[in-house]
Design a protein around this motif. Structure first.
Motif, PDB file in Angstrom:
ATOM      1  N   ILE A 290       0.835  -1.209   0.000  1.00 12.18           N
ATOM      2  CA  ILE A 290       0.000   0.000   0.000  1.00 12.18           C
ATOM      3  C   ILE A 290       0.868   1.258   0.000  1.00 12.18           C
ATOM      4  O   ILE A 290       0.557   2.242  -0.695  1.00 12.18           O
ATOM      5  N   SER A 291       1.968   1.243   0.750  1.00 15.86           N
ATOM      6  CA  SER A 291       2.849   2.416   0.773  1.00 15.86           C
ATOM      7  C   SER A 291       3.438   2.698  -0.599  1.00 15.86           C
ATOM      8  O   SER A 291       3.425   3.838  -1.083  1.00 15.86           O
ATOM      9  N   ALA A 292       3.959   1.636  -1.237  1.00 15.88           N
ATOM     10  CA  ALA A 292       4.544   1.828  -2.572  1.00 15.88           C
ATOM     11  C   ALA A 292       3.482   2.225  -3.585  1.00 15.88           C
ATOM     12  O   ALA A 292       3.728   3.074  -4.459  1.00 15.88           O
ATOM     13  N   ALA A 293       2.284   1.643  -3.473  1.00 13.76           N
ATOM     14  CA  ALA A 293       1.210   2.002  -4.406  1.00 13.76           C
ATOM     15  C   ALA A 293       0.789   3.453  -4.215  1.00 13.76           C
ATOM     16  O   ALA A 293       0.583   4.191  -5.193  1.00 13.76           O
ATOM     17  N   GLY A 294       0.649   3.882  -2.945  1.00 17.12           N
ATOM     18  CA  GLY A 294       0.282   5.270  -2.689  1.00 17.12           C
ATOM     19  C   GLY A 294       1.333   6.240  -3.204  1.00 17.12           C
ATOM     20  O   GLY A 294       1.001   7.271  -3.811  1.00 17.12           O
TER      21      GLY A 294
END
Length: 630
Positions: A214-218
């Motif tokens: 989720i962090s990398a996607a955000g």
């Protein structure tokens, strides 16, 4: 603990073979790259070579060092990625073994230490195998860099003891870094949880996987939005490189969420087939296995397609920019005299130049090319204008700083010394041109400073209204191009300059991806012997079992290539937006041929590996595998 780790590596060598190969490749590449980089730090230039040629040789050495630095970083990243994937899968397959250790009193720290010792063993094995690879790699990298024109034919990289020790350190560090997440996860396994046969015991999407995904996607979404808001093309290029890395990490971590949707593909394509239905069920059930195979393909496609699309878009942007900046109709080799059908002619002569300036108390010498122009004619055939100063003042002992040197800190009104042919004189900086993607023009000087019969001359011809360019081109004869043809040729020349760089990175990424995918397939097959035996006891033939494994793997290949293409598309979207804002049209290069080549190669490699490993795993009679547990 070390003795137990040695036994685990010996007994389960098929689980760790891919990690050993990855570490060996990483050690070999780092060792060879550092040896070549050490040699480029001491440029070998024969005596008697002209100053401009010496400068170009030194620029080639600097470019080779930059490329090798990128290769080292990419190798370290991919090695950690493969080792992490290997140990993550190994922990899942060894949960009963770890549970037994916990039952007899092993603490969490002891489990972590065991895995770290296994990683240490893999690192040592990888170093031992990587040193001879490094010797071969030094020769291969030197030949490749000579072939692409970055290094001269006489280049030689001598042995460096420091490169060996640095490569060995990198090998151990990458092995130990790659095991961190798996060691922490293994230590969280309780005895009862590990001994359970329920599939829910180890969730595919762990907390850390959710966090990193989720962090990398955000972050990737924010970068894509920033690219859409970027005001220029250069910013879009930089953001695209960031999106490729962050996007591939995001989708690799979140791939277990996408795989179940793609798992229905075999049933739709091969409707009514028992083998296809079993393959669909296998993809849906074994999400972890499918995600481990898809992850390296996501990274490979995102990096290769994204990088080649970026290089190609940059080259196309150069051509489009030149087409828009030139207010002429024809480009003619040589000098063109004015005529009734010609509105303006800008004769431009490119010559070698040496520019000397003071940077504080240090003297800086730049060997480059200068374009001799007539400022009035140049401004009638070009739309690019200085960001500071004026080309109207470009006469006498003056110089204008071109786009290729726009970021080098030259100051308007300062004085520099130039050497053109036998002339050496002090000139004043009267104009600073803006930075553009085309960096081939570094300096402009008045044509009166150019010695006769020196350099390469071409003329930009603007025709009178209503005059047919084809008629004038036929009359002028010789080397005649339209501005569109000339601009496209400049873009293609820049793309050819990037091809060598891309070939090195593409080969490196391709080798690592192949190792990672084959490793994932082999590890999965080793854990499916009982499953294959049950299928055969249920009535499937050996060929049908092999077909199920192959179709599963091919489905995962399609998923991985698709998700990697999504990342590459996100990266190229920023470039498309930047070119639209800068040039008024979308200029983007989509490497369809490369994407097709990657897809076809992946289907062949993964499909054949899956079929071969499944055939090997089903070589024993099924009753011997079902008669007991290990």
């Amino acid at each position: 603990m070390l003795k137990m780790s040695l036994g685990a590596v010996r007994d389960r060598w098929h689980l760790f073979a891919g990690a050993v190969v990855a570490v060996a490749l990483g050690v070999g590449l780092v060792q060879s790259a550092l040896q070549v980089m050490a040699a480029t730090d001491r440029p070998q230039v024969p005596t008697g070579v002209p100053a401009i040629e010496r400068a170009r040789i030194r620029e080639g050495y600097a470019g080779a060092a930059t490329l090798l630095g990128m290769s080292v970083m990419l190798a370290v990243f991919l090695t950690v990625f493969i080792v992490s994937t290997t140990f993550g899968s190994a922990v899942v397959q060894r949960r009963r073994e770890i549970g037994l250790l916990r039952l007899i009193g092993a603490q969490r720290g002891g489990v972590r230490l065991m895995l770290f010792c296994e990683a240490l063993v893999l690192g040592v094995l990888g170093i031992a195998a990587g040193v001879p690879i490094g010797l071969l790699g030094t020769w291969a990298q030197s030949k490749l860099l000579i072939h692409v024109g970055m290094l001269p034919p006489w280049f030689h990289a001598p042995w460096e003891n420091g490169a060996l020790w640095a490569a060995a350190t990198v090998g151990l560090c990458t092995a130990l870094t790659g095991v961190l997440a798996a060691a922490w996860r293994a230590s969280r396994i309780s005895a009862l949880e590990a001994l359970s046969e329920l599939p829910q015991t180890l969730p595919v999407m762990s907390g850390w996987r959710w966090f990193w995904g989720i962090s990398a996607a955000g972050f990737t979404v924010l970068m894509v939005i920033a690219a859409q808001a970027a005001r220029d093309f250069v910013a879009g290029l930089v953001i695209a490189l960031v999106v490729m890395i962050s996007g591939s990490v995001a989708l690799s971590q979140l791939s277990p969420l996408v795989v179940p949707f793609a798992g229905r593909l075999p049933g739709l394509v091969l409707r009514g087939s028992l083998v296809a239905e079993l393959a669909r069920a296998g993809v849906l059930y074994a999400v972890r296995r499918s995600a481990a195979t898809a992850a390296p393909l996501i990274v490979l496609v995102a990096l290769l397609v994204g990088l080649w699309g970026t290089f190609g878009s940059q080259a196309k942007a150069v051509g489009e920019e030149q087409r828009q900046l030139i207010a002429a109709d024809l480009v003619v080799g040589g000098v063109v005299a004015p005529g009734n059908d010609i509105a303006a002619v800008s004769v431009q002569t490119t010559v070698p130049v040496t520019v000397i300036r003071m940077q504080g108390k240090k003297k800086q010498t730049t060997y480059s090319d200068a374009v001799g122009i007539d400022s009035s004619a140049y401004q009638r055939t070009h739309r690019l204008r200085p960001r500071k100063g004026s080309l109207d003042q470009l006469s006498g002992a003056t110089i204008a700083i071109g786009p290729g040197m726009a970021a080098e800190g030259y100051k308007l009104g300062s004085t520099v010394t130039v050497v053109i042919g036998a002339k050496r004189l002090a000139v004043k900086v009267v104009a600073l041109m803006p930075e553009t993607p085309d960096v081939s023009e570094n300096f402009f000087v008045p044509r009166s400073l150019i010695p006769p019969s020196v350099g390469r001359t071409e003329s930009l011809v603007a025709l009178s209204p209503g005059v047919d360019p084809a008629v004038v081109g036929a009359r002028l004869g010789g080397d005649v191009q339209t501005v569109k043809e000339w601009a496209e040729a400049r873009g293609e020349a820049q793309l050819r300059g990037n091809t060598g760089l891309f070939a090195v990175l593409m080969g490196l990424a391709g080798v690592y991806a192949a190792v990672a995918v084959v490793n994932a397939v082999v590890m999965a097959a080793a854990d499916r012997r009982r499953e294959f035996a049950l299928d055969r006891m249920a009535g499937l033939t050996r060929l049908q079992v092999v077909g199920v494994a192959a179709i599963e793997s091919l489905t995962v290949v399609v998923v991985g290539v698709f998700l990697g293409s999504v990342v590459a598309a996100a990266a190229l979207a920023g470039i498309a937006s930047g070119t639209a804002r800068t040039y008024g049209v979308v200029v983007v290069a989509v490497p369809w041929k490369l994407l097709g080549l990657i897809l076809g190669s992946a289907l062949v490699v993964v499909g054949s590996t899956a079929a071969l490993t499944a055939w090997t795993a089903t070589s024993r009679p099924p009753i011997t595998l079902l008669s007991g547990r290990e």
